[in-house]
Design an enzyme around this catalytic site. Structure first.
Site, short mmCIF file in Angstrom:
data_model
loop_
_atom_site.label_atom_id
_atom_site.label_comp_id
_atom_site.label_asym_id
_atom_site.label_seq_id
_atom_site.Cartn_x
_atom_site.Cartn_y
_atom_site.Cartn_z
N GLY A 19 0.82 -1.20 0.00
CA GLY A 19 0.00 0.00 0.00
C GLY A 19 0.85 1.24 0.00
O GLY A 19 2.05 1.20 -0.30
N VAL A 72 2.33 -5.78 2.96
CA VAL A 72 1.56 -6.73 3.76
C VAL A 72 2.08 -8.14 3.49
O VAL A 72 2.18 -8.55 2.34
CB VAL A 72 0.06 -6.63 3.45
N ASP A 99 -9.02 7.67 1.29
CA ASP A 99 -8.43 6.97 0.14
C ASP A 99 -9.30 5.78 -0.25
O ASP A 99 -8.81 4.67 -0.43
CB ASP A 99 -7.00 6.51 0.47
#
Length: 483
Positions: free
Chosen positions: A20, A25, A135
């Site tokens: 991101g 992740v 976002d």
């Protein structure tokens, strides 16, 4: 970080699964509790991002519900000479909406409305806690194995009651989905998230965002000034109406909350009447089902009864009135008759057994009855000619009429906004506006210099089209570049 790395003595990294704005992740194994988890690790080299990353952890931990990702742990780990911050979360087995759209291109209206409704519920709950996501985009909506929507990545969220962690001039978000107020650096509320979610809904239905131009500046201009193209004809009118209201430029003309948007999405699928939108020009209103029982029918019957009583009263006055209409009393009576005629016409249209759903982009911003009554496209009834009827334009008015037709737009960059405006108006362009842009140019242009123009020079435009002059502003100058 490498596969096999052990964080905090318990989280064994397996493999990266996503990335991101601020972190990567990983799929990992919690060796203490013997379960699979997702571990988000702050990317190196992001100066000053640590506080924002910690805020994301606290924000996610405060949000509870089936449409969020559960937070398990937050911590720091030394990796050589640097400190690694990490966030351990529930591992969601599924796919992001972005990947789903890449695979299927577009979704059917029913599925789209269900996804948007669940996301809106989650955002609405966050907004009640005064957390704005900032976002919202397909990549941040996960569809889990149970086909449930999860809203993720609150990395640039804003806690409304607290100071910002970013410079006030920094525009955060993803351009195809960012709201007009974000681009104007205005106060951000939950309505900004709902605009972004509307853009996501539009992409699900049309296969492309509302403004898909490759040039980011062109996309920004469209978000600020243009209406999105009509959705495909296969999209039912109630669904299109829900999306259109989400994409209104003014925040107070969108849905009042995420919960209200979710309710409208579900109603649009079942064919019920969506919540009536506020009056605003240029956006289709929610269509009215003529067979809908309950309030709508009772309200129409009440309006019809009121109109009959009013018309009968006025007719009685006219029938025995001794006035001829030549004096002031006659003028007053005439205006009363005209008002009654308009009321009768509006009620008759409202009570029509087959009202035509509104789909025009030029609806009236005036009275609620006008929209509900299905008046003419200019927002009034056919008899509402008022000042425009009964007389033609004079020769002097004809001479002052703006030019019509199309022409090539000249290049006015490098001029001041006022010089460019005067030049374009001298050529016959009647809709020139100025809007500040954010430009880092060396050497710095003079105050009020037009840096970009929309449409671009050489474009074929109509004389009546809006021409936007995007200019550079030197704050120290203190003088306005707009009119």
């Amino acid at each position: 970080m490498e596969p096999g790395t052990l964080l905090a003595g318990r989280y064994r990294l397996d493999r990266p699964i996503d990335s991101g704005a601020m972190g990567a992740v990983w799929r990992a194994r919690d060796e203490r509790l013997d379960r699979d988890v997702a571990v988000k690790i702050l990317l190196p080299g992001l100066d000053g991002a640590g506080e924002r990353f910690e805020r994301e952890a606290k924000t996610l931990a405060s949000l509870k519900g089936p449409n969020y990702v559960e937070v398990y742990d937050y911590g720091e780990e030394l990796d050589g000479d640097r400190t690694v911050q990490f966030l351990a979360m529930e591992l969601v087995e599924g796919v992001s909406l972005a990947r789903l759209l890449a695979r299927e291109e577009r979704l059917d209206p029913d599925r789209t409305m269900r996804i948007i409704a669940e996301a809106a519920d989650a955002l609405g709950a966050a907004h009640r806690r005064k957390v704005v996501h900032r976002d919202v985009k397909p990549a941040n909506l996960l569809i889990d194995a149970d086909d449930r929507v999860r809203v993720v990545d609150f990395g640039i969220s804003l806690l409304v009651d607290r100071s910002r962690l970013t410079d006030s001039k920094e525009v955060l978000g993803t351009v195809p989905y960012v709201s007009p107020e974000r681009l104007r650096n205005q106060d951000v509320t939950g309505s900004s998230d709902l605009y972004s979610l509307g853009a996501v809904a539009y992409e699900c239905l049309a296969g492309t965002p509302p403004f898909p131009a490759r040039d980011p500046m062109a996309v920004i201009h469209s978000h600020l000034y243009e209406e999105p193209p009509a959705l495909p004809d296969s999209v039912p009118a109630p669904v299109a109406s829900v999306v259109a209201r989400s994409l209104r430029k003014a925040p107070d003309e969108r849905w009042e909350s995420g919960e209200q948007l979710a309710e409208a999405c579900r109603a649009a699928v079942t064919g019920e009447i969506p919540i009536p939108p506020p009056e605003a020009p240029g956006v289709p209103a929610a269509p009215v089902d003529p067979e809908e029982p309950g309030k709508g029918r009772r309200r129409r019957m009440a309006l019809v009864a009121a109109a009959v009583v009013l018309a009968a009263a006025v007719f009685g006055i006219v029938a025995w009135s001794p006035w001829t209409g030549d004096g002031p009393q006659g003028g007053e009576d005439e205006s009363t008759v005209e008002a009654a005629a308009h009321t009768s016409e509006a009620v008759e249209t409202t009570a029509s057994p087959d009202p035509t759903p509104s789909g025009s982009a030029s609806e009236s911003p005036d009275a609620e009855e006008s929209e509900a009554a299905g008046g003419t496209e200019d927002g009034g009834s056919e008899g509402d000619s008022g000042e425009t009827s009964g007389g033609g334009a004079t020769e002097e008015e004809d001479a002052d009429e703006p030019k019509s037709g199309t022409t090539e737009l000249p290049d006015v960059t490098g001029r001041t906004t006022f010089d460019a405006r005067d030049y374009l108006e001298g050529l016959g362009f009647g809709n020139v506006v100025a809007d500040v842009g954010y430009y880092a140019i060396t050497p710095e242009p003079a105050h009020c210099t037009v840096v970009q123009q929309f449409p671009s020079a050489g474009s074929t435009v109509d004389y009546a089209d809006q021409v936007t002059l995007s200019y550079h502003s030197r704050n120290a100058e203190g003088t306005s570049c707009e009119w």
